[in-house]
Scaffold this motif. Structure first.
Motif, PDB file in Angstrom:
ATOM      1  N   ILE A 180       0.833  -1.205   0.000  1.00 21.79           N
ATOM      2  CA  ILE A 180       0.000   0.000   0.000  1.00 21.79           C
ATOM      3  C   ILE A 180       0.867   1.254   0.000  1.00 21.79           C
ATOM      4  CG2 ILE A 180      -1.576   1.358   1.437  1.00 21.79           C
ATOM      5  CD1 ILE A 180      -2.787  -1.347   2.297  1.00 21.79           C
ATOM      6  N   SER A 181       1.881   1.267   0.843  1.00 24.07           N
ATOM      7  CA  SER A 181       2.663   2.508   0.918  1.00 24.07           C
ATOM      8  C   SER A 181       3.433   2.735  -0.376  1.00 24.07           C
ATOM      9  CB  SER A 181       3.591   2.486   2.128  1.00 24.07           C
ATOM     10  OG  SER A 181       4.737   1.756   1.844  1.00 24.07           O
ATOM     11  N   MET A 182       3.937   1.657  -0.972  1.00 28.70           N
ATOM     12  CA  MET A 182       4.629   1.825  -2.256  1.00 28.70           C
ATOM     13  C   MET A 182       3.654   2.286  -3.335  1.00 28.70           C
ATOM     14  SD  MET A 182       7.569   1.441  -1.581  1.00 28.70           S
ATOM     15  CE  MET A 182       8.017   1.168   0.101  1.00 28.70           C
ATOM     16  N   ALA A 183       2.431   1.754  -3.278  1.00 25.62           N
ATOM     17  CA  ALA A 183       1.438   2.184  -4.263  1.00 25.62           C
ATOM     18  C   ALA A 183       1.170   3.674  -4.111  1.00 25.62           C
ATOM     19  CB  ALA A 183       0.149   1.387  -4.080  1.00 25.62           C
ATOM     20  N   LEU A 184       1.075   4.144  -2.857  1.00 24.32           N
ATOM     21  CA  LEU A 184       0.855   5.577  -2.647  1.00 24.32           C
ATOM     22  C   LEU A 184       2.036   6.384  -3.201  1.00 24.32           C
ATOM     23  CD1 LEU A 184      -0.645   5.681   0.944  1.00 24.32           C
ATOM     24  CD2 LEU A 184      -1.787   6.192  -1.196  1.00 24.32           C
ATOM     25  N   ILE A 185       3.234   5.893  -2.943  1.00 26.20           N
ATOM     26  CA  ILE A 185       4.404   6.611  -3.455  1.00 26.20           C
ATOM     27  C   ILE A 185       4.362   6.670  -4.972  1.00 26.20           C
ATOM     28  CG2 ILE A 185       6.913   6.513  -3.691  1.00 26.20           C
ATOM     29  CD1 ILE A 185       7.017   5.400  -0.882  1.00 26.20           C
ATOM     30  N   ALA A 186       4.042   5.522  -5.593  1.00 23.12           N
ATOM     31  CA  ALA A 186       4.019   5.484  -7.057  1.00 23.12           C
ATOM     32  C   ALA A 186       2.933   6.391  -7.607  1.00 23.12           C
ATOM     33  CB  ALA A 186       3.819   4.046  -7.534  1.00 23.12           C
ATOM     34  N   ILE A 187       1.756   6.397  -6.941  1.00 16.95           N
ATOM     35  CA  ILE A 187       0.673   7.267  -7.408  1.00 16.95           C
ATOM     36  C   ILE A 187       1.097   8.726  -7.314  1.00 16.95           C
ATOM     37  CG2 ILE A 187      -1.649   8.093  -6.861  1.00 16.95           C
ATOM     38  CD1 ILE A 187      -2.245   5.200  -5.929  1.00 16.95           C
ATOM     39  N   GLY A 188       1.724   9.054  -6.183  1.00 15.73           N
ATOM     40  CA  GLY A 188       2.189  10.429  -6.024  1.00 15.73           C
ATOM     41  C   GLY A 188       3.198  10.811  -7.091  1.00 15.73           C
ATOM     42  N   LEU A 189       4.114   9.882  -7.344  1.00 14.83           N
ATOM     43  CA  LEU A 189       5.144  10.143  -8.346  1.00 14.83           C
ATOM     44  C   LEU A 189       4.508  10.351  -9.714  1.00 14.83           C
ATOM     45  CD1 LEU A 189       8.135  10.262  -7.840  1.00 14.83           C
ATOM     46  CD2 LEU A 189       8.341   7.930  -8.656  1.00 14.83           C
ATOM     47  N   TYR A 190       3.533   9.503 -10.022  1.00 18.91           N
ATOM     48  CA  TYR A 190       2.853   9.639 -11.310  1.00 18.91           C
ATOM     49  C   TYR A 190       2.184  11.000 -11.418  1.00 18.91           C
ATOM     50  CZ  TYR A 190      -0.604   9.030 -14.945  1.00 18.91           C
ATOM     51  OH  TYR A 190      -1.361   9.210 -16.060  1.00 18.91           O
ATOM     52  N   GLY A 191       1.518  11.404 -10.325  1.00 18.64           N
ATOM     53  CA  GLY A 191       0.831  12.692 -10.348  1.00 18.64           C
ATOM     54  C   GLY A 191       1.803  13.839 -10.532  1.00 18.64           C
ATOM     55  N   VAL A 192       2.916  13.772  -9.802  1.00 17.40           N
ATOM     56  CA  VAL A 192       3.904  14.855  -9.911  1.00 17.40           C
ATOM     57  C   VAL A 192       4.413  14.969 -11.333  1.00 17.40           C
ATOM     58  CG1 VAL A 192       6.260  15.459  -9.273  1.00 17.40           C
ATOM     59  CG2 VAL A 192       4.649  14.840  -7.524  1.00 17.40           C
ATOM     60  N   MET A 193       4.610  13.820 -11.969  1.00 17.36           N
ATOM     61  CA  MET A 193       5.217  13.869 -13.303  1.00 17.36           C
ATOM     62  C   MET A 193       4.216  14.170 -14.397  1.00 17.36           C
ATOM     63  SD  MET A 193       8.156  10.991 -13.366  1.00 17.36           S
ATOM     64  CE  MET A 193       7.191   9.680 -12.667  1.00 17.36           C
ATOM     65  N   SER A 194       2.960  13.744 -14.217  1.00 17.77           N
ATOM     66  CA  SER A 194       2.064  13.853 -15.367  1.00 17.77           C
ATOM     67  C   SER A 194       1.129  15.056 -15.294  1.00 17.77           C
ATOM     68  CB  SER A 194       1.238  12.571 -15.492  1.00 17.77           C
ATOM     69  OG  SER A 194       0.357  12.499 -14.393  1.00 17.77           O
ATOM     70  N   LYS A 195       0.843  15.566 -14.109  1.00 22.37           N
ATOM     71  CA  LYS A 195      -0.163  16.624 -14.019  1.00 22.37           C
ATOM     72  C   LYS A 195       0.454  17.988 -14.295  1.00 22.37           C
ATOM     73  CE  LYS A 195      -3.382  13.827 -12.956  1.00 22.37           C
ATOM     74  NZ  LYS A 195      -4.242  13.394 -14.054  1.00 22.37           N
ATOM     75  N   LYS A 196      -0.406  18.882 -14.760  1.00 22.71           N
ATOM     76  CA  LYS A 196       0.078  20.235 -14.992  1.00 22.71           C
ATOM     77  C   LYS A 196      -0.599  21.234 -14.064  1.00 22.71           C
ATOM     78  CE  LYS A 196       1.361  19.784 -19.772  1.00 22.71           C
ATOM     79  NZ  LYS A 196       0.693  19.840 -21.071  1.00 22.71           N
ATOM     80  N   ASN A 197      -1.658  20.800 -13.412  1.00 17.89           N
ATOM     81  CA  ASN A 197      -2.341  21.702 -12.491  1.00 17.89           C
ATOM     82  C   ASN A 197      -1.577  21.746 -11.174  1.00 17.89           C
ATOM     83  OD1 ASN A 197      -4.229  22.458 -10.339  1.00 17.89           O
ATOM     84  ND2 ASN A 197      -5.641  22.669 -12.044  1.00 17.89           N
ATOM     85  N   ILE A 198      -1.294  22.975 -10.729  1.00 15.36           N
ATOM     86  CA  ILE A 198      -0.444  23.111  -9.542  1.00 15.36           C
ATOM     87  C   ILE A 198      -1.057  22.426  -8.331  1.00 15.36           C
ATOM     88  CG2 ILE A 198       0.470  24.793  -7.911  1.00 15.36           C
ATOM     89  CD1 ILE A 198       1.107  26.601 -10.094  1.00 15.36           C
ATOM     90  N   LEU A 199      -2.378  22.607  -8.151  1.00 12.20           N
ATOM     91  CA  LEU A 199      -3.015  22.006  -6.973  1.00 12.20           C
ATOM     92  C   LEU A 199      -2.923  20.491  -7.021  1.00 12.20           C
ATOM     93  CD1 LEU A 199      -6.128  24.205  -6.308  1.00 12.20           C
ATOM     94  CD2 LEU A 199      -3.963  24.133  -5.112  1.00 12.20           C
ATOM     95  N   LYS A 200      -3.087  19.922  -8.224  1.00 12.40           N
ATOM     96  CA  LYS A 200      -2.997  18.464  -8.336  1.00 12.40           C
ATOM     97  C   LYS A 200      -1.594  17.987  -8.000  1.00 12.40           C
ATOM     98  CE  LYS A 200      -6.738  17.766 -11.585  1.00 12.40           C
ATOM     99  NZ  LYS A 200      -7.067  17.643 -13.005  1.00 12.40           N
ATOM    100  N   ILE A 201      -0.603  18.789  -8.416  1.00 11.01           N
ATOM    101  CA  ILE A 201       0.771  18.388  -8.104  1.00 11.01           C
ATOM    102  C   ILE A 201       0.996  18.432  -6.596  1.00 11.01           C
ATOM    103  CG2 ILE A 201       3.195  19.004  -8.387  1.00 11.01           C
ATOM    104  CD1 ILE A 201       2.553  19.998 -11.135  1.00 11.01           C
ATOM    105  N   ILE A 202       0.455  19.487  -5.953  1.00  7.08           N
ATOM    106  CA  ILE A 202       0.628  19.581  -4.499  1.00  7.08           C
ATOM    107  C   ILE A 202      -0.029  18.397  -3.807  1.00  7.08           C
ATOM    108  CG2 ILE A 202       0.106  20.974  -2.469  1.00  7.08           C
ATOM    109  CD1 ILE A 202       0.364  23.435  -4.208  1.00  7.08           C
ATOM    110  N   LEU A 203      -1.226  18.030  -4.305  1.00  3.43           N
ATOM    111  CA  LEU A 203      -1.913  16.851  -3.742  1.00  3.43           C
ATOM    112  C   LEU A 203      -1.064  15.603  -3.922  1.00  3.43           C
ATOM    113  CD1 LEU A 203      -5.645  17.277  -4.728  1.00  3.43           C
ATOM    114  CD2 LEU A 203      -4.651  17.253  -2.457  1.00  3.43           C
ATOM    115  N   SER A 204      -0.454  15.486  -5.107  1.00  3.43           N
ATOM    116  CA  SER A 204       0.360  14.298  -5.364  1.00  3.43           C
ATOM    117  C   SER A 204       1.525  14.223  -4.384  1.00  3.43           C
ATOM    118  CB  SER A 204       0.907  14.327  -6.787  1.00  3.43           C
ATOM    119  OG  SER A 204      -0.130  14.529  -7.698  1.00  3.43           O
TER     120      SER A 204
END
Lengths: 320, 116, 462, 243
Positions: free
Chosen positions: B12-36
């Motif tokens: 679970i924790s690795m999945a959260l890390i991977a999801i966050g990493l994906y969000g940081v790399m793929s999103k362009k909306n600043i708020l979404k990146i902060i959430l990631s």
């Protein structure tokens, strides 16, 4: 305790050699103009024209100065190139030499270029700007193959000192007699052509396009200093080539023949640099000028590729 | 004994890390990146707390009888890590606000993101 | 001689930074002299600490009254002491340039003090998690400083920095979790003593996690995307400060990681490869930049690559080279950033600016007799001695590229009419230039501590 | 394209990390360690670090909450740093948003229930927060959660009074004094004891409120500091000038 006598002697010798270097440089200037004129079927200036020009320019009153950077730049160039000359083994005789001085020489060669760029920039002339940008690009371009070949030589002779490389080539074991370094010499000669700003790589000066390029705003003593820099530059660059590939012109060992060896070696060295310069002039006379992007392409595509092959060859040779 | 009991937690924790990493790399909306970034932090914090797990242990607060306690150090570390995460998030939000005031949007433009 | 507890280097500026808002309420004018005083005090502490390290070779201090590894240990070796002096003294010198400026923000000065303190904290701590905390103070402070210009570019640069910095800090935490999971300790030397009981893969993974995290601050290759934007968006003084404080602290952390924490051979190799990539990419990118600040930023990346190469050679001379390069980079880059405010075609007509800038450029591109030269020189000699010719080729060519774009940079500053500059800025860049010249002419005063630092590190000590 | 690359990278990271942690052979007890030679006294520490914390925290610090003992005493320097991170962030936010504040932005009036409810709830929030940070050495919690609870009270105030901010100046003074108190408590350790942040007060009776030496003092300072800092952050993010 410092041996003042030896120190004084060394300083005297250094002063003599530097003077000699400048004298040869001035001679080369006249020589080049004569040769070019002859190829163009003109009479041309007398062969001592270089001396006349320099003395004339230094005798003139300088009317235009563009501020202190402009003044400093000329000084910078002269000082830099003289320093490089002092680090070069001339005819096997090294004045200031340490382990690893080959890096130092490669480094120091940038100082005069920097001074040149500064001075040209300080003049504020747009032609100078164009010229200096092109000069920097050319420098960047020829440096890559040159450095590769030099590193190949360092690996082959297992030394980082130019004096060491010269010493390793004594008894006529010149690098150019090895097939791989014959090719290396050709590569380096191409780079030399760029260093000397001769055709086909004379785009920075481009006499017919941009009104003598970087030098355009210089006059009087400044121009004299810059001319001296260019003249000394010829001596330094050809000597570097001779030291690397032609054994520095050393054919007799000092230990065996004493002062006779010095005289003969100096003569041979002089003959060799004259020959190298003459070769450059010939290429200059027959080739048209490359545009800057063509020059870049030439150096990075063909010259660098060959240099890389040499490097790989040497690495393979060393590792087996 | 090794961490076999904890394997689902790691996933679970690795999945959260991977999801966050994906969000940081793929999103362009600043708020979404902060959430990631927040998601990633959470993943790491879960992992650290899990590192202190002892089978049958209780919270390390002494109350007279002496059962087996959890390793207290990861908990202390996570306490610090959480506060740091909050600080960074708050500052990121302030930067996002500044960016919004200057540009009127929360989307990072391609030019700005990919500039090299 | 007075013996200074190293903790004062951190605790004092923190205390004074907490006090600063109250000073501001009493008198707005007092804030700048006050901050300068604090930084001066800290520099004196740092110098005293350095002297103490010179007589004792290493200074330990336990905190909270518990012996390590129970309590937190501060350990200052030679390299830490050198960097503490560099960071504190240069931070003070760069701060001088704020005087006479209209911008007057107490918050800015507070963050400045805090980042100085925490950068110092990184170089004197002996505890992994403590280092992480200081990393975060440095990072958070730097985010604020970068964005303090409040332009679009500033916010963009700061945001990139925040994103990469947060990802990096997550990875540092992963590394800490890995190491703690195996060894149940956080003290550097406790870890170092038992790191061999960890399996090979675990060591490598811990190394990679920590390298990723630290690499963000140290401007190492895949993680330095923030550098150009952040430097471009921030004011010159901030860029100057960032290149002397946080980046040096980051390099120190990498030294600690490589030599003390996880001294595995594959780690050195990995660092070497990353260093080469950082160098090449930094220099080539700098070559094609038009904007002066971006160019300097990429040049910083290149220098960091060079330093990383020198560190990862794992030999005495290369490490001495790294020390010289670090000092040269800290001095010269902060000088250049400071001197190039509104850099245009008249800047170099003013001899008060041009002189120091020449010296800075000459040191960065490695001309004798400046510290940059000694750094590159020792590095080349070491590379040649170890027969790493292909790296020599890269380093020499990078130096040439550097020479070319700096020549272009100088060229760009000449022409047209002279520009003026505030007196305090002149004072700051002159001080920096004088230090460069002094270290260049008397390299032995840096050489001797550097030799001792190298010997201590290679022996596994602090 | 960008998303695909991102997905590939994150899946790779996921696979590698998961594989690594699942197969990791890290010990699941805290008994390893204890071979470390202390560089100051040159003595062996004979137990693993967490074990020593659990065994000695009562004797060393007088706090029954071991986590608190670690956070405030054993690794107190980290906590000073942690406070500083929050302080730095708050200062940074104030620095960034100083000029960008907007005045008189129209807000919706909150409804009656929120207004009255806030008056009723606010004292309780403050009391709970205070309780949490005062009892940090006895129960779970401490300065940070307590301060955060108090800040939630500030948030409620900001929600109710839509066109007003918080008293920024007072918050700033509180923040400064609390921070200085913390640093000073630490520095006094150098004077009254031997080391920074070392306890120099009597430990008192175990599990009583007035016990554990400097821990409650530090937690009170932290509570005030965190509360005022978070309040300041909320105030700045709301973007209304002080009245």
């Amino acid at each position: 305790m410092v041996d003042f006598f030896a120190l004084g002697e060394q300083i005297l010798v250094m002063a003599f050699l530097v003077t000699l270097g400048y004298a040869i440089g001035m001679f080369f200037n006249g020589f080049a103009r004569k040769i070019t004129a002859r190829i163009h079927n003109r009479v041309g200036p007398p062969i001592y024209q270089g001396y006349i020009d320099v003395f004339k320019l230094f005798g003139k009153k300088t009317n235009i100065s563009h501020g202190w950077i402009f003044d400093l730049a000329a000084l910078f160039s002269i000082a830099g190139i003289t320093l490089v000359f002092l680090f070069l083994p001339v005819a096997g005789f090294s004045m200031l030499s340490t382990d690893g001085d080959l890096f130092l020489i490669l480094y120091l060669l940038a100082i005069p270029a920097l001074g040149f760029a500064l001075g040209a920039g300080a003049s504020g002339n747009p032609n100078a700007a164009v010229g200096i940008m092109r000069a920097l690009m050319t420098m960047l371009a020829y440096e890559l193959p040159l450095v590769m070949v030099i590193v190949a030589m360092m690996v082959h002779y297992n030394t980082t000192s130019l004096a060491g490389i010269v010493a390793a080539q004594s008894n006529m074991h010149w690098a150019i007699f090895l097939p791989v370094f014959l090719i290396g010499a050709i590569v380096a000669d191409m780079a030399l052509q760029g260093m000397l700003m001769e055709k086909p790589f004379d785009i920075p000066i481009a006499p017919h396009e941009i009104a003598t390029g970087p030098m355009v705003e210089f006059g009087g003593k400044h121009l004299g200093a810059l001319m001296l820099y260019k003249m000394m530059g010829i001596v330094v660059e050809t000597t570097l080539f001779v030291d690397l590939f032609l054994g520095g012109g050393v054919i007799l060992s000092v230990a065996q023949y004493g002062w006779l060896a010095y005289v003969v070696n100096f003569l041979v060295w002089f003959g060799l640099i004259t020959f190298v310069f003459f070769l450059a002039l010939l290429i200059n006379a027959v080739f048209p000028r490359f545009r800057i992007e063509q020059a870049l392409k030439f150096y990075w595509k063909y010259d660098a590729l060959v240099a890389l092959l040499i490097l790989i060859w040497i690495f393979v040779e060393v590792s087996t | 004994m090794t961490y076999e009991l904890l394997q689902p937690v790691f996933v679970i924790s690795m999945a959260l890390i991977a999801i966050g990493l994906y969000g940081v790399m793929s999103k362009k909306n600043i708020l979404k990146i902060i959430l990631s970034i927040g998601i990633m932090d959470t993943g790491v914090n879960i992992l650290i707390v899990a590192m202190g797990y002892i089978p049958g242990g209780t919270a390390p607060i002494e109350n007279g009888n002496y059962p087996v306690y959890m390793d207290p150090v990861p908990q202390a570390l996570v306490l610090t890590a959480i506060v740091i995460g909050v600080s960074v998030t708050a500052l990121a939000l302030a930067v996002a606000m500044g960016y919004y005031r200057k540009t009127g949007t929360l989307e990072l433009d391609d030019e700005g993101v990919m500039k090299w | 001689m007075v013996s200074i507890p190293p903790v004062l280097l951190i605790a004092f500026p923190l205390f004074f930074a907490f006090l600063a808002p109250l000073i501001n309420m009493v008198s707005k004018k007092a804030v700048k002299p006050y901050t300068l005083f604090v930084l001066l005090l800290n520099s004196l502490f740092a110098i005293l600490l350095f002297l103490e390290v010179q007589s004792n070779s290493v200074v330990y201090e336990q905190l909270s009254g518990f012996y390590p590894p129970i309590g937190i240990l501060l350990s200052v070796g030679y390299i830490g002491a050198i960097l503490a002096v560099v960071i504190n003294v240069l931070a003070m010198v760069v701060y001088i340039s704020y005087f006479g400026d209209v911008e007057n923000s107490v918050k800015f000065s507070m963050i400045y003090m805090l980042v100085t303190a925490s950068s110092t904290g990184i170089v004197i701590t002996g505890d992994l998690f403590n280092m992480f905390v200081f990393f975060e103070i440095t990072a958070v402070g730097s985010y604020g400083l970068v964005a303090s210009m409040r332009t679009k570019k500033a916010f963009e640069g700061a945001f990139k920095y925040i994103v990469l910095g947060s990802v990096g800090s997550s990875f540092i935490l992963l590394g800490i979790a890995t190491i703690y999971g195996y060894l149940k300790t956080l003290n550097f030397y406790d870890i170092a003593a038992r790191i061999n009981t960890m399996p090979e893969t675990a060591r490598l993974m811990a190394f990679i996690f920590l390298l990723i995290g630290i690499g963000v601050e140290a401007e190492i290759f895949p993680l330095n995307g923030w550098v150009p934007d952040a430097y471009e968006g921030s004011s010159n003084r901030v860029a100057s400060f960032l290149s002397l404080g946080p980046s040096k602290a980051g390099i120190y952390a990498i030294i600690r990681l490589l030599f003390t924490l996880v001294p595995i051979m594959s780690g050195f190799t990995l660092a070497l490869i990353l260093g080469i990539f950082t160098l090449v990419i930094g220099e080539l990118a700098a070559l094609k930049q038009k904007d002066v600040k971006r160019m300097l930023a990429y040049s910083s990346i290149g220098q960091m690559g060079l330093i990383l190469i020198a560190i990862s050679m794992h030999s005495k001379f290369a490490f001495i080279a790294a020390v010289f390069l670090m000092v040269s980079h800290a001095l010269a880059k902060s000088l250049l950033f400071l001197g190039t405010r509104n850099y245009d075609a008249g800047t170099l007509k003013n001899p008060w600016i041009a002189g120091p800038i020449f010296i800075g450029v000459l040191s960065i591109i490695g001309m004798p007799p400046f510290p940059g030269f000694w750094g590159k020189w020792y590095l080349m000699l070491n590379l040649a001695a170890e027969g790493l010719w292909s790296i020599i080729l890269i380093v020499v060519f990078a130096a040439v590229v550097e020479g070319v774009y700096y020549a272009r940079f100088l060229f760009k500053g000449t022409g047209s009419d002279a520009r003026s500059i505030t007196k305090s800025e002149v004072a700051a860049i002159f001080l920096l230039a004088i230090m460069l010249v002094l270290i260049g002419i008397f390299p032995q005063y840096l050489y001797t501590p550097a030799v001792k630092a190298a010997a201590s590190l290679l022996g596994g000590g602090p | 394209m960008r998303k695909i690359v991102a997905a590939i990278i994150s899946i790779t990271v996921f696979v590698i990390l998961t594989y690594f942690f699942i197969t990791s052979s890290a010990p699941i007890n805290y008994t390893t360690g204890g071979q470390y030679i202390n560089p100051i006294t040159h003595e062996h520490s004979n137990q693993s670090v967490p074990q020593q914390y659990l065994k000695d925290s009562k004797k060393d610090t007088g706090a029954s909450n071991v986590v608190t003992a670690i956070v405030v005493e054993y690794r107190g320097f980290d906590t000073l740093g942690e406070v500083t991170v929050l302080f730095t962030a708050a200062t940074g936010i104030a620095l960034l948003l100083d000029e960008l504040k907007r005045r008189n932005v129209p807000h919706d009036e909150p409804n009656f229930i929120v207004k009255v409810g806030s008056i009723v709830v606010l004292p309780f929030i403050v009391v709970v927060g205070t309780y949490i940070f005062i009892h940090g050495h006895l129960t779970p919690g401490g300065g940070f959660p307590g301060g955060a609870v108090i800040a939630s009270g500030f948030l409620l105030l900001l929600l109710v009074h839509t066109n007003r901010g918080l008293p920024e100046r007072k918050l700033s003074v509180t923040e400064s004094i609390a921070g200085m108190t913390y640093a000073l408590i630490g520095l006094l350790g150098l004077v009254f004891a031997h080391e920074f942040l070392e306890n120099y007060l009597p430990l008192g009776t175990f599990t009583y409120l007035f016990s554990a030496g400097i821990i409650p003092l530090i937690y009170i300072a932290i509570g005030f500091k965190v509360g005022s800092e978070l309040g300041g952050i909320l105030h700045n993010l709301k973007g209304v000038h002080e009245e």
